[in-house]
Design an enzyme around this catalytic site. Structure first.
Site, short mmCIF file in Angstrom:
data_model
loop_
_atom_site.label_atom_id
_atom_site.label_comp_id
_atom_site.label_asym_id
_atom_site.label_seq_id
_atom_site.Cartn_x
_atom_site.Cartn_y
_atom_site.Cartn_z
N THR B 153 58.74 -7.04 34.25
CA THR B 153 60.05 -6.39 34.36
C THR B 153 61.14 -7.39 34.78
O THR B 153 60.90 -8.29 35.57
CB THR B 153 59.96 -5.26 35.39
OG1 THR B 153 58.92 -4.38 34.98
CG2 THR B 153 61.25 -4.50 35.51
N GLY B 192 55.67 -6.99 42.24
CA GLY B 192 54.91 -6.85 43.48
C GLY B 192 54.16 -8.11 43.83
O GLY B 192 53.65 -8.80 42.95
N GLU B 462 54.64 3.26 34.76
CA GLU B 462 53.70 3.63 33.69
C GLU B 462 54.35 4.62 32.73
O GLU B 462 53.72 5.56 32.24
CB GLU B 462 52.39 4.21 34.27
CG GLU B 462 51.58 3.26 35.12
CD GLU B 462 51.18 1.99 34.38
OE1 GLU B 462 51.10 2.01 33.15
OE2 GLU B 462 50.96 0.97 35.05
#
Lengths: 700, 700
Positions: B153, B192, B462
């Site tokens: 992302t 993350g 998701e």
């Protein structure tokens, strides 16, 4: 501070098309007269006050908001104290009046530890103290010499004041009251400004004289030493810990162990204990208390519009900038480039009705305030004021007495229902806005999440939203009984019920797709239908109150939606010439589209009630979906950015990277992220190493 | 630590009746066999694993949860690192397998900074690396010698992978790739474990060779020095700042300035660049990628049941203990004492259908996993596996090829819709539970708010819940076209559509109040109706895809609700003897009531679609409201506490004062509050004083 980005990073810009250009196109594409619309919402005077106050805050680094977002509670609460002190000093320096001080609080964004002192404590002393007590307590409180809070709620009891467990026992021997917490659940809880700040508390406690309980009364109790600020003996007080939001407030707990206070510390304007004899007497009664609750709730309705607008402004601006995928048809047609997400119908259908709701709630709140104020004037003139006195004299409930009091009963029910509906719409709408921002909505820099967390208690305080709906239902049932008995006072509620009765056999046939007045009438019809349904279940079928609570909640929601739609209609549809005079023809037409969008979308979401009552047909609802709402989304879409601009929120107020008025979304996100304090730490990530942090920037 | 309470405070107990006694009465009043039901949900083996793993965590103070709630991000992220290291050490010491390690993470309650290393990074290396790359990168990663993350992302692009802006340009001269961020929006974002922890990243970047773009590919990039852990030159990396939840995770950003990596660092299992010639070639294709997404989403559905159950367990236990007001009829009848709020219909109607939903989602998730696993087996046998290869060979989309692949297309659509529905129910349900706890629901000690905040991204990641619904609609439209053309494969979807077509003229007349199978059929009917409606709008009226998105979303929701109801029916209604064999007759009957409650309540909330499609009459819905649901609430109420007990959450897991299994709500709230770190501070609250804090407990 973390190390600044290197030159090659500073040279980077977002890819095109860029936020500022996109917002400029949006603004150029709408004929909405933003300034005039802003003045219609707020008045020019208020807009000017806001900019003056905010300018003063922005100059003071104490009011920087970005750092707050990363702080833990220990830091946050100290910052809150610092901000509170700074704001009080600014007030003096700038000569702010009460409204300006309130504006400053709203703009500062988070509560300060003095909020309950400034609000509830001083109001309680003023309203419930005698002149002697004003001299003794109110004066030093106003001068911040004593800092207080209002201690009603307990660990075991929230809304039900009669269930409070703290006691105040009159001790004739030395003419004192003994304040005591007989059980753990008697601990005061949730009390704002109590945890660390207050040195006094207005404590609601069950008054006992000679073993007889006289119910809850207010007592002024000193709890901390005025010099050391340590708790006094036999007082146990502290902060109740972290919460979902409100981290800047020291909500507190408070327990007493047989704690003596002098006779003068019972706030005695309305009730007192004769110190010589221990005889309890009522010397007056809280006048217009009913009215105060109406006023507080009307304010919540008004605020629910702007509270939601804050999220809507952020989401709409960002969705006009954020581009993702292509429309499937455009892709098939070979188009390139991505589509601003605000062009997707699935985004529009979530955000534009919420945009309409901000205006609907605002005008509803304002409509209520006006009715309330007109009625207060009227009641003062008619010398109603004191409910209890009136009751004694005339032997009747106040709403049965005269037009002013009747009207107040109507307003009371109205305010309960609208408070519940308005704050529910705002709470759920804010989360809808946050999610419409996609992944970045989850960042604190979106500005929505923290605001949502702080706004959330509004659904619970001043009457839990579900509990309140019973008040509305009770009032509607009573009105319906009066209508059937032929002795109903004439007001909006009874008129609506009577209209339904007169027409229910012939049917309604409202033309909701083409006639705005019919939309309002359809909402009234549905409420009337549900009211008589409820009446039948209660009075004929003798169903238990408990078994009807769900029906009552549905009924109250319907009635409140009717009132919002009717108020919105009155404000923007009923008198088009007046609206055009204020904001021009184009803007007037857009406001009417907002009315239709809000009303039809809400109708579609509650379609079952509208069918079943016969207010509309299933075919009308299908048309409302496929033609009406879809068409209105197309009509409102070009004005979306201008319509949120008209709310006139400053960037300082919004505190949002996504909702920046200049569209510099990504630059701002990046600047805030790269300077966030977590970036001061250099980790040692190897599992075998006992070291966690190798280096703290600027420290080693 | 703040000063401990004095003896008189420690002597206080809550007023009667007390939590432990109230819960004991609840448990004694239900015939539900909690242990057997628990084993039906989880298996005995899993329950035992959980207690073993949790026992190990509880012994280590690093895993204390209370302090986390008050921490700012700088403290929290360090604690997260400490917990991550401790957990990896415990894993080794206790010999935990992968499932036990996962259980430990769930029990610990907050993510650790290694979560994306353990998950996405290692999976990416394993799945996309060559054997040589496994040796070079995967082995040290598994041994925590290199710590990585998965960087896909970007600041400007979330879901749309094709829009990524980071580039990887092949440089033939020295056989390297140049990783570069040409614009600010190319910055990796939300990654993350990247912000402070990772020293490597699997970076998705647009591959360019000789000016030609080959689309996004994965590259392994070292970003920090292995010794100093400082970022390498021409890499700018950091933490993206505070979020609504997930404070313990260092989601990061990452920018590159013409950063060279060797040829071997392009993960080359499926695609590679010939180092000698610079020729790009596809050497395989991600097998079963389609399947992996189905698996991930099926897990989200399964988890949505237990995620919601966590909030429901807390709210139901607390509402059985919390007492407030009296029922209005009871009060009129002169009763004294307050009513547990769980007895109020308005509370029941919010919580008991959610309780039913936890079971419905659990059995649906499990049903999906079983279908998925059976199908994977089948596809492996049929040697389908590789979608791209199959496509080449047979020139068709995989779903047109054979039963296994067809089934996978159905499963894919199913998993999209159910992921969206399940996570939406859980998100909204958790907030409903929080609010049902009244004021205390807002305290962090309720345990719901923090969990809600951490669970929230599930609605976005998701596949955004709104975006996903398009997949379902597309699949349903395609199936409907095939049914009309007479060339549809036989599966549940096409059967439902065919049944509707065969009967739509004669009508449905489902007896939803008396026949459970008819409830399921009514849901199928409604989906079929909406599908053919959508088909007409798209294929006959030629409405744009964009204009139909709202209809598609409604359609997808309807289809997914149908599947939940059908899965729940299969699990607890279709074979009563099997259920009775597992959990006994009484519990089996309660599970069937839960099925009816969930199905009828959901039907009532979407009544309009059910009317309009002719699946039910308005009279049936009225009866469902006044008799059906109300009666089911009465039937389920006595078992509410046992039904949440069966979820078998430990107190360590729930971390909630309100939801304690022993009912000691108020004692626990009080103990946590009084020791919270804000109580270390003694304020100086006087405005004129420049001092903020006079004393910090234990420090001065």
């Amino acid at each position: 501070m973390p190390p600044p980005p290197p030159a090659w990073v500073n040279a980077l810009v977002p890819s095109e098309p860029r936020g500022p250009d996109l917002l400029a196109i949006e603004r150029a594409g709408s004929g909405v007269e933003v300034t005039r619309l802003s003045e219609l919402l707020h008045t020019r005077e208020l807009i000017n006050k806001r900019s003056r106050v905010e300018a003063a805050l922005i100059k003071d680094p104490t009011f920087d908001k970005t750092e707050l977002l990363s702080m833990g509670r220990v830091e946050k609460i100290q910052r809150s104290l610092a901000r509170g002190k700074a704001m009080k000093r600014l007030q003096e320096k700038e000569g702010w009046d009460a409204e300006e001080y309130k504006i400053a609080h709203q703009a500062a964004g988070e509560p300060t530890v003095y909020d309950l002192h400034d609000g509830m404590f001083i109001v309680t002393l003023r309203e419930q103290g005698t002149p002697e007590q004003h001299k003794l307590f109110l004066e030093p409180a106003v001068n911040n010499k004593i800092i207080g809070c209002y201690a009603q709620t307990e660990l075991g009891h929230g809304s039900n004041v009669r269930g409070l467990e703290t006691t105040a026992t009159w001790n004739q021997a030395d003419q004192t009251f003994i304040i005591h917490s007989p059980v753990l659940t008697a601990s005061k809880w949730w009390i704002g400004s109590l945890g660390r700040t207050a040195n006094h508390a207005a404590v609601m406690a069950q008054l006992y004289i000679d073993g007889k309980n006289y119910g809850p009364h207010p007592f002024l109790v000193q709890i901390r030493d005025l010099k050391t600020h340590e708790p006094l003996e036999n007082v146990f007080v502290g902060d109740i810990g972290p919460k979902f939001g409100f981290g800047s407030m020291d909500n507190g707990f408070l327990l007493f162990n047989q704690y003596k206070i002098p006779h003068v510390n019972m706030l005695a304007r309305f009730n007192r204990v004769d110190p010589a004899t221990g005889v309890y007497k009522r010397v007056g009664a809280p006048s217009l208390v009913y009215g105060t609750m109406v006023w507080v709730r009307s304010n919540i309705v008004l605020d629910s519009g702007s509270s939601l607008a804050r999220g809507v402004a952020i989401a709409i601006r960002y969705c006009a900038i954020r581009r993702q995928f292509q429309d499937r048809d455009a892709e098939a047609a070979g188009a390139t480039g991505e589509t601003p997400v605000l062009n997707y119908k699935m985004v529009q259908v979530r955000l534009l009705p919420l945009l309409a709701a901000t205006y609907a709630l605002h005008f509803t709140g304002r409509g209520m305030m006006e009715m309330y104020e007109a009625n207060q004037e009227r009641m003062k003139k008619e010398d109603i004021g004191d409910r209890e006195t009136v009751k004694k004299i005339r032997g009747a409930a106040p709403e049965d007495l005269n037009p002013g009091a009747e009207q107040l009963a109507d307003l009371h029910a109205t305010s309960c229902g609208l408070k519940a509906l308005g704050s529910t719409i705002a709470v759920e709408g804010l989360e809808m806005c946050r999610r419409a921002c996609g992944g970045h909505g989850y960042s604190s820099y979106s500005g929505i999440g923290t605001w949502y967390a702080d706004y959330l208690p509004t659904a619970t305080w001043e009457g839990d939203n579900y509990m309140l709906t019973q008040q509305v239902a009770r009032y509607l049932l009573k009105s319906a009984r009066a209508v059937l008995a032929g002795n109903a006072p004439k007001n909006e509620t009874t008129t609506t019920l009577q209209f339904y009765l007169s027409r229910k056999d012939t049917g309604a046939a409202f033309d909701v797709l083409n006639n705005d007045a019919d939309i309002v009438a359809a909402y009234g019809w549905r409420t009337a239908y549900l009211t008589f349904e409820a009446l039948r279940l209660r009075d004929k079928d003798h169903q238990s109150w408990n078994s009807l609570l769900v029906h009552f909640w549905r009924l109250s929601t319907a009635q409140s939606q009717f009132l919002v739609v009717r108020n919105f209609y009155d404000a923007v549809v009923a008198n088009p010439a007046r609206v055009a005079g204020a904001v021009g023809d184009v803007t007037g037409e857009v406001l009417r589209d907002l009315f239709r969008l809000y009303a039809l979308q809400t109708m579609e979401q509650h379609a079952a009630d509208f069918f079943t009552s016969g207010a509309v047909t299933t075919n009308q609802i299908s048309l409302a979906r496929t033609k009406g709402i879809s068409n209105l989304l197309d009509r409102v879409r070009p004005h979306a950015v201008s319509l949120v601009d008209a709310w006139n929120f400053s960037d300082f107020f919004l505190n949002s990277s996504l909702g920046r008025s200049d569209g510099k979304v990504y630059e701002d996100m990046f600047a805030k992220a790269s300077s966030n304090p977590v970036n001061n730490l250099t980790f040692d990530p190897y599992v075998d190493s006992p070291v966690l942090v190798k280096r703290v920037a600027g420290k080693l």
